[in-house]
Design an enzyme around this catalytic site. Structure first.
Site, PDB file in Angstrom:
ATOM      1  N   ASP A 138       0.843  -1.207   0.000  1.00 40.11           N
ATOM      2  CA  ASP A 138       0.000   0.000   0.000  1.00 40.11           C
ATOM      3  C   ASP A 138       0.878   1.258   0.000  1.00 40.11           C
ATOM      4  O   ASP A 138       0.373   2.383  -0.082  1.00 40.11           O
ATOM      5  CB  ASP A 138      -1.018  -0.010   1.147  1.00 40.11           C
ATOM      6  CG  ASP A 138      -0.367  -0.047   2.517  1.00 40.11           C
ATOM      7  OD1 ASP A 138       0.862  -0.165   2.602  1.00 40.11           O
ATOM      8  OD2 ASP A 138      -1.116   0.051   3.521  1.00 40.11           O
ATOM      9  N   LYS A 157      -1.393  -9.407   2.534  1.00 38.41           N
ATOM     10  CA  LYS A 157      -0.648  -8.988   3.726  1.00 38.41           C
ATOM     11  C   LYS A 157      -1.540  -8.069   4.548  1.00 38.41           C
ATOM     12  O   LYS A 157      -2.226  -7.219   3.989  1.00 38.41           O
ATOM     13  CB  LYS A 157       0.639  -8.259   3.339  1.00 38.41           C
ATOM     14  CG  LYS A 157       1.400  -7.711   4.565  1.00 38.41           C
ATOM     15  CD  LYS A 157       2.817  -7.300   4.238  1.00 38.41           C
ATOM     16  CE  LYS A 157       2.953  -5.901   3.703  1.00 38.41           C
ATOM     17  NZ  LYS A 157       2.459  -4.845   4.599  1.00 38.41           N
ATOM     18  N   GLU A 170      -1.521  -5.684   8.322  1.00 37.05           N
ATOM     19  CA  GLU A 170      -0.724  -5.147   9.418  1.00 37.05           C
ATOM     20  C   GLU A 170      -1.399  -5.449  10.747  1.00 37.05           C
ATOM     21  O   GLU A 170      -2.627  -5.462  10.830  1.00 37.05           O
ATOM     22  CB  GLU A 170      -0.572  -3.618   9.278  1.00 37.05           C
ATOM     23  CG  GLU A 170       0.299  -3.204   8.119  1.00 37.05           C
ATOM     24  CD  GLU A 170       0.476  -1.687   8.025  1.00 37.05           C
ATOM     25  OE1 GLU A 170       0.180  -0.960   9.002  1.00 37.05           O
ATOM     26  OE2 GLU A 170       0.918  -1.233   6.950  1.00 37.05           O
ATOM     27  N   GLU A 181       9.100  -4.630  10.351  1.00 37.55           N
ATOM     28  CA  GLU A 181       9.553  -3.333   9.822  1.00 37.55           C
ATOM     29  C   GLU A 181      10.070  -2.430  10.938  1.00 37.55           C
ATOM     30  O   GLU A 181       9.437  -2.275  11.990  1.00 37.55           O
ATOM     31  CB  GLU A 181       8.402  -2.622   9.081  1.00 37.55           C
ATOM     32  CG  GLU A 181       8.831  -1.235   8.582  1.00 37.55           C
ATOM     33  CD  GLU A 181       7.913  -0.618   7.537  1.00 37.55           C
ATOM     34  OE1 GLU A 181       6.934  -1.259   7.127  1.00 37.55           O
ATOM     35  OE2 GLU A 181       8.215   0.521   7.122  1.00 37.55           O
TER      36      GLU A 181
HETATM   37  O1  KIV Z   1       3.481  -1.120   1.647  1.00 41.63           O
HETATM   38  C1  KIV Z   1       4.609  -1.622   1.538  1.00 41.63           C
HETATM   39  O2  KIV Z   1       5.316  -1.412   0.539  1.00 41.63           O
HETATM   40  C2  KIV Z   1       5.073  -2.478   2.619  1.00 41.63           C
HETATM   41  C3  KIV Z   1       6.481  -2.957   2.566  1.00 41.63           C
HETATM   42  C4  KIV Z   1       7.450  -1.879   2.586  1.00 41.63           C
HETATM   43  C5  KIV Z   1       6.757  -4.006   3.573  1.00 41.63           C
HETATM   44  O3  KIV Z   1       4.337  -2.785   3.490  1.00 41.63           O
END
Ligand code: KIV
Length: 285
Positions: free
Chosen positions: A62, A131, A133, A200
């Site tokens: 994102d 993915k 968070e 991260e």
């Molecule tokens: O949004 C993104 O690009 C990410 C990565 C940097 C892990 O979450």
């Protein structure tokens, strides 16, 4: 002689090189403790095509909101943006596993909301995994998704979607309470069944400890070489931004400078009527 000194660690080979098929989620799971997993972000088909031969997975992060759309944070990314860019990256690649980042507000409300939106992303983008968070508070959702066929990559430590709660972007785990929280989050998401976890912006020893203690593949960004793999935002790694480079980024090229020079040369040649030349014109020899 101790037994350890006679043991040779044979790294598990990369699952993708010349295999002629797309890397799968289990391929990534199997890389725990083996050859480091290589990944970069991609948001478009041409970029995916360039990165595909070199990466085990491509993340449609994102971060696209900030990198492509010039947004202040990742919060303005919509489900449609994630789906459209995800589909473009799937079309542009043939080998790397494609993972799409779920936008803010599309999965936090309930496991059911998360399932509805993650399934929509997987169906419409054609990606292999999503993915999300979050830590302990998202564990129930991760388990709900995985049990229903949606492979989930977690994301702990610095969570850009929580920038307003955290009050900015900074490294995590510098004090004991914070370190304990990141560890608890990583363990909760691993136990819930995530196949991999992005760590991260955390201090090096903490990333190393988490990587050692969980059997889930960890992917570091600003989290040290101890992780099972690495990811960077491609535009950061290629040196496409001239204003700011975070400490954890290495610029592997200076594409921004090259593009600046190329645009200046183009402008000069257009103004001087040097471009287009005869060889660029139809009906001229
Ligand atoms: O949004 C993104 O690009 C990410 C990565 C940097 C892990 O979450």
């Amino acid at each position: 002689m101790s037994t350890n000194s006679t043991l040779k660690i044979v790294p598990k080979p990369s699952s993708k090189k010349n295999s002629g098929r797309r890397v799968t989620v289990p391929d990534i799971t199997n890389r725990k403790g083996g050859e480091p997993v290589v990944s970069l972000t991609a948001y478009t088909a041409p970029m995916a095509k360039i990165l595909d031969p070199h990466c085990d997975f491509l993340l449609v992060g994102d971060s696209l909101g900030m990198v492509l759309y010039g947004l202040e944070s990742t919060l303005g990314v919509t489900l449609d943006m994630a789906i459209n860019h995800g589909a473009a990256v799937v079309r542009g690649s043939t080998q790397a596993c494609v993972i799409v980042d779920m936008p803010f507000g599309t999965y936090q409300e309930s496991p059911e909301q998360a399932y509805r939106n993650c399934a929509k992303v997987m169906i419409e983008a054609g990606c292999s995994a999503v993915k999300i968070e979050g830590g302990t508070e998202m564990a129930e959702t991760v388990q709900f998704l995985v049990e229903r066929g949606i492979p989930v990559m977690g994301h702990v430590g610095l969570k850009p979607q929580s920038v307003n709660v955290a009050g900015g972007y900074r490294a995590h785990g510098r004090n004991q309470d914070e370190a304990a929280k990141v560890k608890k989050d990583a363990h909760a998401i691993a136990d819930a069944g995530a196949f991999s976890i992005v760590i991260e912006g955390v201090v090096e020893h903490l990333a190393a400890e988490i990587t050692r203690d969980i059997s889930t593949v960890t992917i570091g960004i600003g989290a040290s070489a101890a992780c099972d793999g690495q990811i960077l935002v491609t535009e950061d790694a290629m040196g496409m931004f001239t204003d700011f480079t975070p400490k954890f980024v290495k610029r592997f090229a200076e594409i921004g400078d090259q593009m600046d020079k190329a645009a200046a040369d183009y402008a000069k040649e257009v103004k001087a009527r040097i471009f287009p030349a005869d060889e660029h014109c139809y009906g001229k020899k």
